[in-house]
Write a protein that holds these residues in place. Structure first.
Motif, mmCIF file in Angstrom:
data_model
loop_
_atom_site.group_PDB
_atom_site.id
_atom_site.type_symbol
_atom_site.label_atom_id
_atom_site.label_comp_id
_atom_site.label_asym_id
_atom_site.label_seq_id
_atom_site.Cartn_x
_atom_site.Cartn_y
_atom_site.Cartn_z
ATOM 1 N N ARG A 181 0.844 -1.192 0.000
ATOM 2 C CA ARG A 181 0.000 0.000 0.000
ATOM 3 C C ARG A 181 0.879 1.241 0.000
ATOM 4 O O ARG A 181 1.942 1.256 0.626
ATOM 5 N N ILE A 182 0.425 2.278 -0.675
ATOM 6 C CA ILE A 182 1.213 3.517 -0.763
ATOM 7 C C ILE A 182 1.356 4.159 0.613
ATOM 8 O O ILE A 182 2.405 4.686 0.960
ATOM 9 N N GLU A 183 0.307 4.099 1.427
ATOM 10 C CA GLU A 183 0.330 4.730 2.749
ATOM 11 C C GLU A 183 1.383 4.079 3.648
ATOM 12 O O GLU A 183 2.012 4.746 4.465
ATOM 13 N N ASP A 184 1.556 2.757 3.512
ATOM 14 C CA ASP A 184 2.510 2.040 4.354
ATOM 15 C C ASP A 184 3.946 2.180 3.851
ATOM 16 O O ASP A 184 4.888 1.972 4.613
ATOM 17 N N ALA A 185 4.117 2.518 2.581
ATOM 18 C CA ALA A 185 5.458 2.544 1.985
ATOM 19 C C ALA A 185 6.267 3.756 2.415
ATOM 20 O O ALA A 185 7.485 3.724 2.397
ATOM 21 N N ASP A 186 5.620 4.856 2.791
ATOM 22 C CA ASP A 186 6.316 6.069 3.216
ATOM 23 C C ASP A 186 7.251 6.560 2.109
ATOM 24 O O ASP A 186 8.469 6.617 2.284
ATOM 25 N N LEU A 187 6.684 6.905 0.962
ATOM 26 C CA LEU A 187 7.460 7.319 -0.209
ATOM 27 C C LEU A 187 8.027 8.727 -0.038
ATOM 28 O O LEU A 187 7.383 9.585 0.583
ATOM 29 N N TYR A 188 9.201 8.958 -0.611
ATOM 30 C CA TYR A 188 9.791 10.291 -0.610
ATOM 31 C C TYR A 188 10.471 10.538 -1.954
ATOM 32 O O TYR A 188 10.766 9.602 -2.688
ATOM 33 N N VAL A 189 10.700 11.811 -2.257
ATOM 34 C CA VAL A 189 11.353 12.196 -3.507
ATOM 35 C C VAL A 189 12.856 12.022 -3.312
ATOM 36 O O VAL A 189 13.503 12.817 -2.642
#
Length: 131
Positions: free
Chosen positions: A66-74
């Protein structure tokens, strides 16, 4: 896991686009999208679309997460100069001034800020014990 999105031949000068890109470099994706949404510059809307494309590319690679769990950053963002259109603008006394209409290429790389793998932690522990 990284994901990349590129957009080429954007009809904005690279200098103007780099000012907006500097705002979101290193930020979390949710915060970066919030910043871009309320920026008055025209290039902010373009960068927002490229960032959403990078998120969609990440989601294609990682369908089980899930995107929310992945903690994405630039992770990285850079703006390179593209081809220049050269035009002539009429000037006084029959002369012509050259107008350079600049364009740019945008590249965004996003990554998940998950904790490092257990094997990486064990490797650093073993090297420090050996010393």
């Amino acid at each position: 896991m990284e994901a990349v999105a590129k957009l080429k031949n954007v009809p904005t000068s690279p200098r103007k686009m780099r000012l907006i890109a500097d705002l979101i470099r290193g930020q979390r994706v949710s915060r970066a999208l919030g910043l871009l949404k309320y920026q008055p510059q025209a290039g902010a809307a373009v960068l927002q679309k490229v960032l959403l494309s990078a998120v969609a590319n990440w989601q294609q690679k990682n369908e089980d997460e899930r995107i929310e769990d992945a903690d994405l950053y630039v992770k990285t963002i850079f703006v390179d100069g593209g081809p220049m259109l050269k035009r002539l603008r009429p000037a006084p006394q029959g002369r012509g001034h050259r107008i350079r209409k600049r364009s740019n290429h945008i590249t965004i790389v996003i990554d998940s800020a998950a904790a490092p793998a257990l094997s990486d932690i064990e490797a650093t522990t073993q090297t420090s014990e050996n010393e």
